[in-house]
Design a protein around this motif. Structure first.
Motif, PDB file in Angstrom:
ATOM      1  N   SER A 160      33.167  59.612  18.954  1.00  0.00           N
ATOM      2  CA  SER A 160      34.197  60.645  18.820  1.00  0.00           C
ATOM      3  C   SER A 160      35.525  60.162  19.383  1.00  0.00           C
ATOM      4  N   HIS A 164      39.514  59.333  17.656  1.00  0.00           N
ATOM      5  CA  HIS A 164      40.630  60.212  18.014  1.00  0.00           C
ATOM      6  C   HIS A 164      41.616  59.511  18.942  1.00  0.00           C
ATOM      7  N   SER A 166      45.114  57.678  19.904  1.00  0.00           N
ATOM      8  CA  SER A 166      46.486  57.878  19.417  1.00  0.00           C
ATOM      9  C   SER A 166      47.081  56.580  18.893  1.00  0.00           C
TER      10      SER A 166
ATOM     11  N   GLY B 133      43.929  68.766  27.311  1.00  0.00           N
ATOM     12  CA  GLY B 133      43.968  68.776  25.846  1.00  0.00           C
ATOM     13  C   GLY B 133      43.560  67.440  25.246  1.00  0.00           C
ATOM     14  N   TRP B 134      44.003  66.356  25.849  1.00  0.00           N
ATOM     15  CA  TRP B 134      43.633  65.027  25.343  1.00  0.00           C
ATOM     16  C   TRP B 134      42.126  64.866  25.336  1.00  0.00           C
ATOM     17  N   ARG B 136      39.838  67.195  25.293  1.00  0.00           N
ATOM     18  CA  ARG B 136      39.214  68.042  24.281  1.00  0.00           C
ATOM     19  C   ARG B 136      39.331  67.383  22.905  1.00  0.00           C
ATOM     20  N   ASP B 137      40.497  66.846  22.627  1.00  0.00           N
ATOM     21  CA  ASP B 137      40.685  66.163  21.346  1.00  0.00           C
ATOM     22  C   ASP B 137      39.716  64.997  21.185  1.00  0.00           C
ATOM     23  N   ALA B 140      36.202  65.953  20.473  1.00  0.00           N
ATOM     24  CA  ALA B 140      36.122  67.055  19.510  1.00  0.00           C
ATOM     25  C   ALA B 140      34.869  66.999  18.635  1.00  0.00           C
TER      26      ALA B 140
END
Lengths: 171, 171
Positions: A160, A164, A166, B133-134, B136-137, B140
DNA sequence: GAGCAATATTTGAAACGTCAAAGGTTTGGG
DNA sequence: CCCAAACCTTTGACGTTTCAAATATTGCTC
């Protein structure tokens, strides 16, 4: 001040509740990180005390141990997840210790290939055996079934995360 | 000795089949380590790009954020799992950036207490929100049930490791 | 075949990391 | 008191880490 005390208690309950409401992902990450740090420090200490080596050196040698013909520094960088510049220094120190030898192939003079020396192979063999034993000891109280399950589930996390990122993606 | 040879072969087949030639603990450790590295690198990159901060600074500020009255450097060292000498430098840099303030209490002049400044509190708040947030992303694609299970099982690993350290034990 | 883009490694600056030794401060037993 | 042990932080030597810029070599295009 009984009132302010009871307020504090309430606040603590709220905070506690909120903390447990801490996002699952964050909670898992913090635990992964602290556990990994704990194990790393133990391994580092033992490598240092028993073999006079560092963990990054051990990792790098592990790759060269698998590929007895040697690896290019860029390839080493990818496999160890260490930057190019860092590999340069690591290999340099290992070379002065007589554990690794560097060579530039005739075909492409941009390239440097690192290879374990005989002493390097010998030393790494001993370190690897000890290393495996340390891990078994440290995890001795964990059910093997759980270890296997963890291995699989962490694999899912890794997949995962890989999907994801960046910056630059996969490889 | 054909007999002993056949024994060896049988053993190897068993070992191979059971764990693809690698001990369970070692295999788990390698996967934990690489996954942690992957996530760390992503967080580091984002902290750097979006906030100009480093991961160790973030960790240290996280502790001070929880304890708004400040912490002694030794306490910070324990909580962040970073050596004393290292904490000195980290706090020094954060102080020059105006995010942390150092003070020596009147009671005991051996001690140095570090505390977030207002700017520090503000900045950390923003970083913490982004950080969550990172994570969680990145996770995900992982079933929340698995995340919770991982948290528990890694807890078992951590406990086992803590009970089998060579140097100083618990804390 | 001259130059330009791509590839591969090195270098340099700044931060992080450990350990061990040294520097102040407090405390407690004689 | 006093001084030795314990405590807390800093310092210094060395290694690891990242990033970005510099260097060197190859390969390709025109």
């Amino acid at each position: 001040m009984t009132e302010s005390e009871s307020v504090n208690v309430d606040l603590e309950i709220i905070v506690q509740g909120a903390q447990e409401g801490k996002k699952l992902e964050l909670r898992l990450w913090l635990r992964m990180l602290s556990t990994t740090k704990l194990i790393s420090q133990e391994i580092r200490r033992r490598l240092r005390n028993e073999f006079g080596a560092t963990l990054p050196q051990f990792d790098l040698m592990a790759q060269l141990y698998r590929e007895r013909d040697g690896l290019r520094l860029g390839e080493l960088s990818k496999r160890t997840m260490v930057t190019n510049g860092n590999v340069t220094g690591l290999v340099e120190r290992l070379e002065t210790d007589g554990l690794v030898r560097r060579a530039t192939p005739d075909g492409d003079r941009r390239v440097t290939v690192a290879k374990l020396t005989e002493r390097g192979v010998e030393l790494f063999g001993a370190m690897a055996a000890a290393h495996e034993g340390w891990l078994r000891d440290m995890m001795a109280d964990v059910d093997p079934a759980i270890i296997t399950e963890l291995w699989q589930d962490i694999g899912e996390v890794k997949t995962s995360v890989s999907n994801h990122l960046s910056g630059n993606d996969f490889d």
